[in-house]
Motif scaffolding. Structure first.
Motif, PDB file in Angstrom:
ATOM      1  N   GLY A  93       0.816  -1.204   0.000  1.00 49.14           N
ATOM      2  CA  GLY A  93       0.000   0.000   0.000  1.00 49.14           C
ATOM      3  C   GLY A  93       0.847   1.250   0.000  1.00 49.14           C
ATOM      4  O   GLY A  93       1.731   1.410   0.816  1.00 49.14           O
ATOM      5  N   VAL A 106       0.988   5.223   0.496  1.00 47.03           N
ATOM      6  CA  VAL A 106       0.253   6.274   1.197  1.00 47.03           C
ATOM      7  C   VAL A 106       0.831   7.623   0.761  1.00 47.03           C
ATOM      8  O   VAL A 106       2.003   7.898   0.978  1.00 47.03           O
ATOM      9  CB  VAL A 106       0.354   6.104   2.726  1.00 47.03           C
ATOM     10  N   LYS A 112      -0.101  10.588   1.828  1.00 45.61           N
ATOM     11  CA  LYS A 112      -0.517  11.613   2.781  1.00 45.61           C
ATOM     12  C   LYS A 112       0.461  12.784   2.857  1.00 45.61           C
ATOM     13  O   LYS A 112       0.055  13.938   2.961  1.00 45.61           O
ATOM     14  CB  LYS A 112      -0.659  10.992   4.170  1.00 45.61           C
ATOM     15  N   LYS A 166      -6.747   3.460  -5.178  1.00 43.84           N
ATOM     16  CA  LYS A 166      -6.497   3.223  -3.751  1.00 43.84           C
ATOM     17  C   LYS A 166      -5.398   4.148  -3.227  1.00 43.84           C
ATOM     18  O   LYS A 166      -5.538   4.741  -2.152  1.00 43.84           O
ATOM     19  CB  LYS A 166      -6.112   1.759  -3.530  1.00 43.84           C
ATOM     20  N   ALA A 167      -4.306   4.273  -3.980  1.00 39.93           N
ATOM     21  CA  ALA A 167      -3.208   5.144  -3.554  1.00 39.93           C
ATOM     22  C   ALA A 167      -3.643   6.606  -3.577  1.00 39.93           C
ATOM     23  O   ALA A 167      -3.372   7.357  -2.635  1.00 39.93           O
ATOM     24  CB  ALA A 167      -1.993   4.940  -4.447  1.00 39.93           C
ATOM     25  N   SER A 212      -6.538   7.839  -3.211  1.00 45.84           N
ATOM     26  CA  SER A 212      -7.547   8.136  -2.183  1.00 45.84           C
ATOM     27  C   SER A 212      -6.914   8.450  -0.831  1.00 45.84           C
ATOM     28  O   SER A 212      -7.582   8.967   0.059  1.00 45.84           O
ATOM     29  CB  SER A 212      -8.537   6.976  -2.057  1.00 45.84           C
ATOM     30  N   THR A 213      -5.624   8.152  -0.646  1.00 43.19           N
ATOM     31  CA  THR A 213      -4.958   8.463   0.621  1.00 43.19           C
ATOM     32  C   THR A 213      -4.638   9.947   0.757  1.00 43.19           C
ATOM     33  O   THR A 213      -4.327  10.407   1.848  1.00 43.19           O
ATOM     34  CB  THR A 213      -3.663   7.641   0.793  1.00 43.19           C
ATOM     35  N   ASN A 214      -4.684  10.680  -0.357  1.00 42.47           N
ATOM     36  CA  ASN A 214      -4.496  12.127  -0.335  1.00 42.47           C
ATOM     37  C   ASN A 214      -5.145  12.699  -1.586  1.00 42.47           C
ATOM     38  O   ASN A 214      -4.539  12.718  -2.659  1.00 42.47           O
ATOM     39  CB  ASN A 214      -3.007  12.487  -0.293  1.00 42.47           C
ATOM     40  N   THR A 228       8.473   4.992  -0.432  1.00 43.20           N
ATOM     41  CA  THR A 228       7.733   4.606   0.771  1.00 43.20           C
ATOM     42  C   THR A 228       8.504   4.945   2.041  1.00 43.20           C
ATOM     43  O   THR A 228       7.926   5.441   3.005  1.00 43.20           O
ATOM     44  CB  THR A 228       7.410   3.099   0.740  1.00 43.20           C
ATOM     45  N   ASP A 282       5.845  11.046   7.963  1.00 46.33           N
ATOM     46  CA  ASP A 282       4.515  10.901   8.554  1.00 46.33           C
ATOM     47  C   ASP A 282       4.642  10.473  10.018  1.00 46.33           C
ATOM     48  O   ASP A 282       5.004   9.337  10.299  1.00 46.33           O
ATOM     49  CB  ASP A 282       3.714   9.863   7.771  1.00 46.33           C
TER      50      ASP A 282
END
Length: 107
Positions: A7, A9, A11, A41-42, A44-46, A91, A98
């Motif tokens: 996954g 992210v 963000k 999916k990716a 939608s994290t930001n 990543t 984060d």
């Protein structure tokens, strides 16, 4: 593209620009990186993160230019990197920026 299972992210990311010439032989890993980062999916994290591709026909080397929310930039030249290496570097940089991800690792 097994790296995508963990996954991605976005963000801490403000903008991702992927530049490549599709007719060159060294763009596979860059296109795979774009496929992973560009998934619903990716993204939608930001929702405010811009993921764009700049497809050129000028025999230029593939480049991934990432701008983080704090203004820091990460530029990866995809000609000599695998998609797994690029995703791993991306990543780890996102996780380092984060605070919530770091707290999750400590527990």
């Amino acid at each position: 593209m097994a790296a995508s299972r963990g996954g991605i992210v976005l963000k801490t990311v403000k903008k991702v620009v992927v530049k490549f010439c599709p007719f060159e032989s060294n763009v596979r890993s860059t296109r795979e990186f774009l496929a992973v980062v560009g998934t619903e999916k990716a993204r939608s994290t930001n929702l405010s993160c811009e993921v764009t591709s700049d497809v050129k026909h000028d025999k230029s080397d593939p480049i991934i230019d990432i701008t983080f929310a704090d203004g820091e930039k990460l530029v990866m030249k995809g000609a000599n990197l695998t998609s797994k290496e690029m995703l791993s570097a991306f990543t780890s940089r996102c996780t380092a920026k984060d605070p919530q991800a770091q707290d999750g690792k400590k527990k």
